[in-house]
Design a protein around this motif. Structure first.
Motif, PDB file in Angstrom:
ATOM      1  N   UNK A  38      10.058  -5.877  13.344  1.00 13.95           N
ATOM      2  CA  UNK A  38       9.295  -4.731  12.839  1.00 13.95           C
ATOM      3  C   UNK A  38       8.358  -4.288  13.944  1.00 13.95           C
ATOM      4  N   UNK A  39       8.240  -2.994  14.119  1.00 18.44           N
ATOM      5  CA  UNK A  39       7.316  -2.474  15.129  1.00 18.44           C
ATOM      6  C   UNK A  39       5.877  -2.682  14.658  1.00 18.44           C
ATOM      7  N   UNK A  40       5.031  -3.110  15.582  1.00 21.89           N
ATOM      8  CA  UNK A  40       3.622  -3.312  15.280  1.00 21.89           C
ATOM      9  C   UNK A  40       2.959  -2.009  14.888  1.00 21.89           C
ATOM     10  N   UNK A  41       2.125  -2.062  13.894  1.00 21.05           N
ATOM     11  CA  UNK A  41       1.485  -0.851  13.373  1.00 21.05           C
ATOM     12  C   UNK A  41       0.470  -0.266  14.348  1.00 21.05           C
ATOM     13  N   UNK A  69       0.896 -11.128   5.189  1.00 22.26           N
ATOM     14  CA  UNK A  69       0.868 -11.512   6.601  1.00 22.26           C
ATOM     15  C   UNK A  69       1.130 -10.286   7.480  1.00 22.26           C
ATOM     16  N   UNK A  70       1.119 -10.497   8.800  1.00 24.05           N
ATOM     17  CA  UNK A  70       1.255  -9.370   9.721  1.00 24.05           C
ATOM     18  C   UNK A  70       2.528  -8.561   9.513  1.00 24.05           C
ATOM     19  N   UNK A  75       5.265  -3.622   8.024  1.00 29.30           N
ATOM     20  CA  UNK A  75       6.327  -2.998   7.220  1.00 29.30           C
ATOM     21  C   UNK A  75       5.774  -1.842   6.397  1.00 29.30           C
ATOM     22  N   UNK A  76       4.603  -2.034   5.815  1.00 31.96           N
ATOM     23  CA  UNK A  76       3.986  -0.954   5.045  1.00 31.96           C
ATOM     24  C   UNK A  76       3.721   0.258   5.938  1.00 31.96           C
ATOM     25  N   UNK A 142       6.846  -7.843  -1.767  1.00 29.52           N
ATOM     26  CA  UNK A 142       8.307  -7.776  -1.870  1.00 29.52           C
ATOM     27  C   UNK A 142       8.724  -6.373  -1.441  1.00 29.52           C
ATOM     28  N   UNK A 143       9.736  -6.303  -0.586  1.00 25.95           N
ATOM     29  CA  UNK A 143      10.245  -5.022  -0.122  1.00 25.95           C
ATOM     30  C   UNK A 143      11.721  -4.912  -0.442  1.00 25.95           C
ATOM     31  N   UNK A 144      12.107  -3.793  -1.048  1.00 28.92           N
ATOM     32  CA  UNK A 144      13.513  -3.468  -1.238  1.00 28.92           C
ATOM     33  C   UNK A 144      13.971  -2.844   0.066  1.00 28.92           C
ATOM     34  N   UNK A 145      15.060  -3.356   0.625  1.00 28.72           N
ATOM     35  CA  UNK A 145      15.525  -2.822   1.903  1.00 28.72           C
ATOM     36  C   UNK A 145      16.876  -2.160   1.737  1.00 28.72           C
TER      37      UNK A 145
END
Length: 149
Positions: A38-41, A69-70, A75-76, A142-145
Motif C-alpha cells: 500500500x502506498x504511504x499516505x 495499524x499503519x 488503505x483508508x 475490515x476492508x472488502x477488496x
C-alpha cells in the motif's frame, strides 16, 4: 473510531513477518498469505506487510488483527493497493466494511486463523456469541477488496 493497536514485538517484526514475507515473495504462500503493498499516505512510497486475505462467499477481505495499524490508515487514505505472491500481483480497490457488517467476517477469519492471530482478539473466538464479535468489531478494521487487473 477506535484507536486500538497491538504493536508487534521484536520476534514478530524481525523474524516471523520477514520469514513469511520472504517465502511469499518467492511465491510460497503460508496458509494463504500474501504480501500487502500500500502506498504511504504521506510519503507515497510503497509499504509492505504480510497479510492473510479472507475469501468468504466469493468475496475477498483484508482484516487487521492488530487493530488500526499503519497499513489500515494508508488503505483508508489511498483506497487500494496490491496483493503479491511471488511474481503474481493483484491490484485492488478497497472499501472499509462497517462495524455492523463485520460479525460473519470476523467469525470466518478467526475460524481460519485463530491459532495464528487469536491472541489479538481479547479472548473472542469463532465460537463466541455475536455480541462479543460486535463488541470487538470497532477494534479490527475490515476492508472488502476488489481485484482490478
Amino acid at each position: 473510531m477506535s484507536t486500538h493497536v497491538k504493536k508487534p514485538g521484536w520476534l514478530t517484526v524481525n523474524l516471523l513477518n520477514r520469514a513469511v514475507a520472504g517465502l511469499t515473495a518467492l511465491g510460497i504462500s503460508v496458509w494463504g498469505s500474501r504480501v500487502l503493498a500500500v502506498r504511504g499516505r504521506k510519503s507515497g512510497e510503497w509499504r509492505t506487510t504480510p497479510v492473510n486475505p479472507l475469501t468468504l462467499d466469493g468475496q475477498q477481505y483484508l482484516i487487521a488483527p492488530r487493530g488500526h495499524v499503519q497499513w489500515t490508515r494508508n488503505m483508508r487514505a489511498v483506497g487500494g493497493g496490491e496483493l503479491r505472491l511471488g511474481k503474481n500481483v493483484d491490484v485492488f480497490t478497497a472499501t472499509e466494511v462497517a462495524d455492523d457488517d463485520k460479525v460473519p467476517l470476523l467469525r470466518a477469519y478467526l475460524k481460519r486463523w485463530k491459532a495464528e492471530v487469536g491472541v489479538f482478539f481479547d479472548g473472542v473466538g469463532p465460537e463466541s456469541p455475536d455480541q462479543d464479535l460486535r463488541r470487538i468489531a470497532p477494534d479490527h478494521p475490515v476492508f472488502h477488496i476488489t481485484v482490478t487487473n
